[in-house]
Design an enzyme around this catalytic site. Structure first.
Site, short mmCIF file in Angstrom:
data_model
loop_
_atom_site.label_atom_id
_atom_site.label_comp_id
_atom_site.label_asym_id
_atom_site.label_seq_id
_atom_site.Cartn_x
_atom_site.Cartn_y
_atom_site.Cartn_z
N LYS A 125 -13.25 -0.97 -7.47
CA LYS A 125 -12.49 -1.81 -8.40
C LYS A 125 -13.06 -3.23 -8.45
CE LYS A 125 -8.03 0.58 -8.30
NZ LYS A 125 -7.93 0.75 -9.76
N GLU B 109 3.77 2.44 -8.47
CA GLU B 109 3.66 3.31 -9.65
C GLU B 109 5.05 3.51 -10.24
OE1 GLU B 109 -0.17 6.26 -8.96
OE2 GLU B 109 1.81 6.91 -8.28
N HIS C 145 -6.83 3.75 0.68
CA HIS C 145 -7.04 2.68 -0.29
C HIS C 145 -6.69 1.29 0.27
CE1 HIS C 145 -7.75 5.86 -3.00
NE2 HIS C 145 -6.52 6.06 -3.44
N ARG D 199 -2.07 -10.18 -1.88
CA ARG D 199 -1.36 -11.46 -1.92
C ARG D 199 -1.53 -12.17 -0.58
NH1 ARG D 199 2.92 -13.51 -5.24
NH2 ARG D 199 2.66 -11.57 -6.42
#
Length: 338
Positions: free
Chosen positions: A46, A80, A104, A205
């Site tokens: 990503k 999700e 992940h 974050r």
């Protein structure tokens, strides 16, 4: 291959606990060398995840702030808005921890927490980056049940593909862990992942400590600074900083310094391919023989060592998750846990 090269691409799941992972590794090692194996974790492809190395080590201001002296906590979030949707037969065998956190989000944590690798590009980068990631994993002790909060959305077992209608498989989890290095000692890293929640989002974050003496100086609460890297949807980096309230007030309010990738880099290009998806990047890396964005054998083994005791305890003792409403933020009790 007698001519050219042999490269084998593997997609998760890489087992469901340490034993099954080791069995898989042993089978593969009989036929292929580690240099021939490319284990895909698509989060490593990503844009925002690949940007971490430049953000951290290419900017003096962030490297100076990137430790326990300035940072209060790190929160890694995956949300999700849909449930298993006919995929429950697979999901019920694995759960949210195996499906999202053990791979992940843990991979993202290693890049956030690792020390500077010797090289981040070129032939030496693959081993250099992965060596630094393994050092982080070796500094994380196995997760205990006391550091974990489990949830399951209402109606989860209504999925026709789920055979066990009394399933305790979690669809939501919040986990706290610590990286026991001089840089990160005492700083919590928090994983939050869930299905059937109120939005689709994946982000990193970084929450900084309170500015010293700010409440006394301003006679008002001064919000903490935060650096947020949104992985999906609409990749962006924004820094939440305090500024003076407009007008006659002198109270601090929070605003954002933001770089939105879609509008900053791609909106005027006329070519969406300038921002390829994760799998496109990773398959190209396979063809080029670049291994930095793939999971090495020792990374994989250590990640299972961290999570297997917790997973076995949940299953062995049939620990029940807290039920939460579909479309919510998750169980309200999770906020108290965090």
């Amino acid at each position: 291959a007698e001519k050219g090269w042999t490269r084998v691409v593997l997609e998760k799941p890489f087992g469901r606990d340490l034993k099954s992972c080791e069995d898989m590794l042993a089978t593969l090692s009989k036929h292929f060398s580690e240099e021939q194996l490319f284990r895909i974790d698509h989060y490593l492809g990503k844009e925002m995840v690949q940007n971490l190395l430049v953000l951290r080590f290419g900017n003096l201001m962030f490297e100076r702030l990137w430790d326990r002296n300035s940072i209060q906590c790190v929160i890694l979030t995956f949300k999700e808005p849909f449930g298993t949707e006919g995929r429950g037969g697979y999901f019920d065998h694995y759960g949210i921890i195996r499906d999202i956190v053990q791979n992940h989000l843990l991979q993202v944590l290693t890049l956030l927490a690792m020390e500077a690798p010797t090289k981040v590009d070129g032939p030496e980068a693959g081993e250099s980056i992965r060596n630094a990631k393994v050092q982080v994993l070796n500094s994380i002790p196995p997760i205990t049940i006391d550091e974990c909060f489990l949830g399951q959305y209402e109606g989860y077992t209504d999925d026709e593909t789920i055979e066990n209608k009394n399933s305790n498989t979690p669809t939501f989890v919040a986990i706290r862990c610590f990286v026991h290095t001089p840089r990160w000692s005492g700083i919590p890293f928090i994983f939050k992942a869930g299905k059937a929640l109120n939005e689709r989002k994946a982000e990193m974050r970084i929450q900084f400590k309170n500015p010293p003496a700010a409440e006394f100086m301003f006679d008002d609460k001064c919000p903490r600074n935060e650096l947020v890297m949104r992985m999906q949807p609409n990749e962006a980096i924004y820094f939440k900083t305090n500024v003076k309230s407009p007008g006659f007030s002198g109270a601090p309010i929070q605003s954002e310094l933001e770089v939105n990738y879609n509008t900053r880099f791609f909106s005027n290009s006329g070519n969406a391919d300038n921002n390829p998806d994760a799998y496109t990047r990773l398959i190209l890396d396979v063809l080029r023989g670049r291994s930095a964005a793939f999971v090495r054998e020792d990374e994989l083994r250590r990640s299972w060592e961290i999570f297997t005791p917790l997973l076995h305890k949940i299953e062995r003792e049939n620990i029940k998750p807290v039920i939460y409403k579909r479309g919510s933020r998750g169980p309200p009790e999770a906020d108290l846990f965090i």
